[in-house]
Design a protein around this motif. Structure first.
Motif, PDB file in Angstrom:
ATOM      1  N   THR A  69       1.021  -1.162   0.136  1.00  0.00           N
ATOM      2  CA  THR A  69      -0.183   0.203  -0.372  1.00  0.00           C
ATOM      3  C   THR A  69       0.867   1.471   0.065  1.00  0.00           C
ATOM      4  O   THR A  69       1.691   1.408   0.889  1.00  0.00           O
ATOM      5  N   ALA A 105      -1.588  11.048  -5.757  1.00  0.00           N
ATOM      6  CA  ALA A 105      -1.905   9.465  -5.724  1.00  0.00           C
ATOM      7  C   ALA A 105      -1.909   8.965  -7.002  1.00  0.00           C
ATOM      8  O   ALA A 105      -2.153   8.842  -7.591  1.00  0.00           O
ATOM      9  N   GLN A 106      -2.128  10.171  -7.927  1.00  0.00           N
ATOM     10  CA  GLN A 106      -2.649  10.531  -9.363  1.00  0.00           C
ATOM     11  C   GLN A 106      -1.441  10.244 -10.211  1.00  0.00           C
ATOM     12  O   GLN A 106      -1.456   8.913 -10.645  1.00  0.00           O
ATOM     13  N   ARG A 109      -0.056   6.871  -9.558  1.00  0.00           N
ATOM     14  CA  ARG A 109      -0.947   4.922 -10.010  1.00  0.00           C
ATOM     15  C   ARG A 109      -0.269   5.521 -11.329  1.00  0.00           C
ATOM     16  O   ARG A 109      -0.288   4.460 -11.797  1.00  0.00           O
ATOM     17  N   GLU A 128      -1.947  -0.710  -4.123  1.00  0.00           N
ATOM     18  CA  GLU A 128      -2.592   0.063  -3.937  1.00  0.00           C
ATOM     19  C   GLU A 128      -2.630   1.461  -2.971  1.00  0.00           C
ATOM     20  O   GLU A 128      -1.764   1.826  -2.805  1.00  0.00           O
ATOM     21  N   VAL A 129      -2.932   2.605  -4.366  1.00  0.00           N
ATOM     22  CA  VAL A 129      -3.161   4.022  -4.108  1.00  0.00           C
ATOM     23  C   VAL A 129      -4.304   4.293  -2.572  1.00  0.00           C
ATOM     24  O   VAL A 129      -5.030   4.054  -3.611  1.00  0.00           O
ATOM     25  N   PHE A 156      -8.381   4.309  -7.044  1.00  0.00           N
ATOM     26  CA  PHE A 156      -7.596   4.792  -5.632  1.00  0.00           C
ATOM     27  C   PHE A 156      -8.388   4.512  -4.569  1.00  0.00           C
ATOM     28  O   PHE A 156     -10.048   4.276  -4.745  1.00  0.00           O
ATOM     29  N   TYR A 158      -9.344   6.711  -0.998  1.00  0.00           N
ATOM     30  CA  TYR A 158      -9.439   7.470   0.000  1.00  0.00           C
ATOM     31  C   TYR A 158     -10.485   7.739   1.282  1.00  0.00           C
ATOM     32  O   TYR A 158     -11.122   7.667   0.987  1.00  0.00           O
TER      33      TYR A 158
END
Ligand SMILES: Cc1ncc(C[n+]2csc(CCOP(=O)(O)OP(=O)(O)O)c2C)c(N)n1
Ligand code: SF4
Length: 329
Positions: A69, A105-106, A109, A128-129, A156, A158
């Protein structure tokens, strides 16, 4: 018996069939508290306050997601978890400005997707982000970046740990602060005059893959939701009420009790959204009066002392009753 594999995080290895239901899409493991991991993945000795409800949620969630993660963490209390050269995380962690965690996160990923495409990263090493922010970011400063990430269907998770204020800088009010709570910027005799923003509905209106409310004090409900979102791709959004002894002014030993009361009084409904439908995952059979929850917290003390504010308490109760009347209808 179930064993939890640290080598294959987020996916429990099956060594027997007890307690496991196989479905076409997923394996559901968490039926009873006995099914929960018995040790935590996140390291101990963090600088979070004793009794931090946000940390309780993070522990429970990380245990299920596993070490593959990458956390993308906007400025807030949780950014104190990783202070170079120490970190309690087993995988990756990235610090961003308050408004930028979904953009961060973008980037993470995209980088992993390119490496996967070029076969420079194996699918086993894929991670996993997970964005992690407080409510100041989620309900306010980072909301537009989050909206854009959902529009782009970013793959993602959040997690907003919602301590109902800007905790790290001294509990100023945020758009998540509940009506009547005293904060460092709402000190009048009636507390915060506004009402908590309905972030669940705002997020669900984007029609992402998944939205849920959770709380660390209801670990089984939380675990089932994490397992469910692991079977999905796209934006998977979680809001966890995060009882905060420091900002809410109560004894840290009461965190779990206050968390449970939030659910039992109906002030924190546990629910989920997917495929255009909203489902309540725990409906309190007989809701306790909201004052049971309020009176344990110093931030609501003015509702009870020096004399009871009957109208103030009744107003909060009426809003909860109206919510549940709509749900039951
Ligand atoms: C743009 C910006 N404004 C202000 C700050 C100062 N700041 C750091 S943490 C924080 C509080 C964040 O509140 P929240 O997102 O609710 O997380 P919590 O502190 O409650 O964990 C603030 C205001 C900042 N880092 N960036
Ligand atoms: S201020 Fe609240 S949210 Fe922040 S670490 Fe302390 S208990 Fe947790």
């Amino acid at each position: 018996m179930l064993t939890f594999s640290r080598q294959e995080p987020g996916r429990r290895k099956q060594t027997g069939n007890e307690g496991i239901i196989m479905t076409s899409e997923s394996i559901v493991h968490f039926h009873r508290m006995k099914d929960m991991p018995s040790s935590h993945l996140l390291g101990t000795g963090t600088p979070m306050c004793a009794g931090c409800g946000g940390l309780e949620t993070l522990h429970n969630m990380y245990d299920i997601l596993g070490e593959k993660t990458v956390f993308v963490n906007a400025a807030g209390c949780m950014t104190l978890l990783s202070v170079y050269p120490f970190t309690p995380f087993r995988g990756g962690w990235l610090y961003t400005a308050m408004a930028s965690a979904p953009a961060g996160a973008q980037g993470v990923r995209d980088a992993m997707d390119i490496l996967l495409q070029k076969k420079k990263l194996s699918t086993e090493d894929n991670m996993e982000v997970v964005v992690i922010t407080g409510d100041g970011s989620a309900y306010g400063m980072g909301l537009s970046a989050t909206s854009a990430a959902m529009d782009r269907n970013l793959n993602f998770i959040y997690l907003c740990y919602d301590n109902e204020g800007y905790g790290n800088t001294g509990q100023q009010y945020s758009a998540a602060t509940p009506h009547a709570a005293i904060t460092s910027t709402s000190k009048g005799s009636h507390g915060y005059p506004g009402f908590k923003k309905d972030l669940f509905s705002i997020w669900a209106a984007h029609r992402p893959a998944y939205v849920a409310t959770i709380i660390g004090a209801e670990p089984l409900d939380l675990a089932k939701k994490i397992e469910k979102l692991q079977t999905m791709t796209g934006p998977r959004m979680l809001i966890s009420l995060a009882p905060c002894p420091t900002g809410w002014d109560y004894d840290p030993k009461l965190s779990v009790e206050i968390g449970r009361l939030a659910v039992q009084t109906g002030i924190w409904p546990l629910k989920e959204y997917s495929d255009g439908k909203i489902k309540h995952t725990k409906i309190p059979k007989q809701r306790k009066p909201v004052e049971d929850y309020l009176k344990l917290q110093g931030r609501f003390k003015h509702l009870f002392e020096p004399q009871r504010d009957e109208a103030g308490i009744a107003e909060i109760q009426a809003r909860i009753d109206a919510y549940w009347t709509r749900v039951m209808a």
